[in-house]
Design a protein around this motif. Structure first.
Motif, mmCIF file in Angstrom:
data_model
loop_
_atom_site.group_PDB
_atom_site.id
_atom_site.type_symbol
_atom_site.label_atom_id
_atom_site.label_comp_id
_atom_site.label_asym_id
_atom_site.label_seq_id
_atom_site.Cartn_x
_atom_site.Cartn_y
_atom_site.Cartn_z
ATOM 1 N N ARG A 19 5.039 0.463 -16.192
ATOM 2 C CA ARG A 19 4.874 1.036 -15.067
ATOM 3 C C ARG A 19 5.706 0.210 -13.802
ATOM 4 O O ARG A 19 5.106 -0.850 -13.722
ATOM 5 N N PRO A 20 6.202 0.892 -13.323
ATOM 6 C CA PRO A 20 6.868 0.177 -11.991
ATOM 7 C C PRO A 20 5.917 0.009 -11.290
ATOM 8 O O PRO A 20 4.959 0.806 -10.940
ATOM 9 N N ARG A 21 5.988 -1.130 -10.318
ATOM 10 C CA ARG A 21 5.023 -1.609 -9.337
ATOM 11 C C ARG A 21 5.662 -1.437 -8.078
ATOM 12 O O ARG A 21 6.764 -1.932 -7.660
ATOM 13 N N ILE A 22 4.901 -0.714 -7.265
ATOM 14 C CA ILE A 22 5.616 -0.155 -5.881
ATOM 15 C C ILE A 22 4.611 -0.690 -5.005
ATOM 16 O O ILE A 22 3.461 -0.694 -4.935
ATOM 17 N N LEU A 23 5.408 -1.163 -3.793
ATOM 18 C CA LEU A 23 4.692 -1.398 -2.615
ATOM 19 C C LEU A 23 5.002 -0.660 -1.471
ATOM 20 O O LEU A 23 6.479 -0.239 -1.131
ATOM 21 N N ALA A 31 3.100 5.121 -12.302
ATOM 22 C CA ALA A 31 3.480 3.843 -11.212
ATOM 23 C C ALA A 31 2.083 3.195 -10.838
ATOM 24 O O ALA A 31 1.235 3.798 -10.799
ATOM 25 N N VAL A 32 2.386 1.980 -10.519
ATOM 26 C CA VAL A 32 1.471 1.053 -9.582
ATOM 27 C C VAL A 32 1.748 1.038 -8.309
ATOM 28 O O VAL A 32 2.690 0.544 -8.317
ATOM 29 N N ILE A 33 0.879 1.538 -7.542
ATOM 30 C CA ILE A 33 1.007 1.440 -6.002
ATOM 31 C C ILE A 33 0.230 0.770 -5.461
ATOM 32 O O ILE A 33 -0.751 0.965 -5.213
ATOM 33 N N VAL A 34 0.780 -0.270 -4.415
ATOM 34 C CA VAL A 34 0.000 -1.110 -3.633
ATOM 35 C C VAL A 34 0.069 -0.408 -2.235
ATOM 36 O O VAL A 34 1.368 -0.389 -1.784
ATOM 37 N N ILE A 73 -3.855 0.832 -5.739
ATOM 38 C CA ILE A 73 -4.510 -0.557 -5.217
ATOM 39 C C ILE A 73 -4.578 -0.302 -3.844
ATOM 40 O O ILE A 73 -3.587 -0.311 -2.864
ATOM 41 N N THR A 74 -5.854 -0.191 -3.367
ATOM 42 C CA THR A 74 -6.165 -0.054 -1.756
ATOM 43 C C THR A 74 -7.608 -0.530 -1.413
ATOM 44 O O THR A 74 -8.276 -0.661 -2.069
ATOM 45 N N LEU A 75 -7.504 -0.819 -0.068
ATOM 46 C CA LEU A 75 -8.969 -0.971 0.714
ATOM 47 C C LEU A 75 -9.748 0.408 0.602
ATOM 48 O O LEU A 75 -11.070 0.051 1.038
#
Ligand code: SAH
Length: 230
Positions: free
Chosen positions: A83-87, A109-112, A8-10
């Motif tokens: 999936r683990p949610r990672i920031l 993985a879901v990566i913010v 997830i990104t701009l």
């Protein structure tokens, strides 16, 4: 089921970037892992498509809004997504080879990726984001950090690295830094390959390499010898 990464990104146009090159890119093409991106701005609701606002309590910079980010997370990883949610965050637990190995064995993985000053604390808490740092310095955004994390994980996925590029002996894999490596020519600018390595005695070579690893680790990273977090 192969490792599924969602970012997830701009700045989705930055991906896959380096993750599309060489063996990681080949693994991506072969379906050994997958990568999708979510444009955070698609979840903005106002005319200006804003995703950030000024920090409550004052101060410089902007903070990513929790409602917008939560919607992006829920759309990317609906309830039940294992999936683990990672920031990515400089406040997070430092990334280790051990954590990368664990993640490589999981579903993905879901990566913010953060931007600006940071992220509203409530979305970190409410969505259970695991904060991971790639080191004690501050980047302008989480994208490069997410690439570092993914590159570390993906090369550990079975089949991504060929046998020729095995990682069994690498730095951190056994809690030590890697021993020095040499290859031909036999003589480089007057310096020979250590005779031990061309002796053909594999027992002695293994012992020499272990001693070199230990000496390097003692000299450069004594902390690795006292912690079990490699
Ligand atoms: N004000 C924040 C830093 C914001 S930097 C603080 O002092 O903690 C903007 C974004 O870049 C962060 O939200 C994070 O996603 C990313 N980032 C910066 N440094 C990082 C690091 N060392 N590791 C992982 N992500 C990082």
């Amino acid at each position: 089921m192969s490792f599924a990464a969602s970012v997830i990104t701009l700045f989705p146009e930055l991906f896959p970037g380096p993750l599309g090159a060489s063996v990681l890119g080949r693994g991506l093409g072969e379906g050994l892992w997958s990568l999708s991106t979510t444009q955070l701005r698609d979840f903005a609701v106002d005319r200006h498509r804003s995703v950030d606002d000024s920090p409550s309590g004052g101060g410089a910079g902007m903070v990513l809004k929790p409602d917008i980010l939560a919607k992006a997370i829920d759309a990317t990883a609906p309830q039940g997504d294992p999936r683990p949610r990672i920031l990515m965050s400089p406040r997070g637990k430092p990334l280790t080879q051990a954590r990368a190995r664990e993640l490589a064995l999981g579903p993905g993985a879901v990566i913010v990726c953060g931007r600006f000053e940071g992220i509203d604390q409530r979305v970190i808490d409410r969505r259970g984001l695991e904060e991971i740092s790639i080191g004690d310095y501050v980047l302008a955004g989480g994208e490069v950090a997410a690439m570092v994390l993914l590159e570390t994980i993906v090369r550990l996925i079975p089949g991504v690295l060929g046998k020729a590029e095995s990682h069994a002996d690498e730095s951190f894999e056994n809690g030590l830094l890697e021993y020095p490596q040499y290859t031909r020519p036999q003589n480089f600018e007057g310096v020979d390959i250590p005779a031990m390595l061309t002796s053909g005695d594999h027992g002695k070579i293994a012992k020499w390499r272990h001693e070199q690893s230990l000496a390097l680790t003692k000299a450069r990273r004594p902390d690795l010898l006292t912690t079990k977090s490699s």
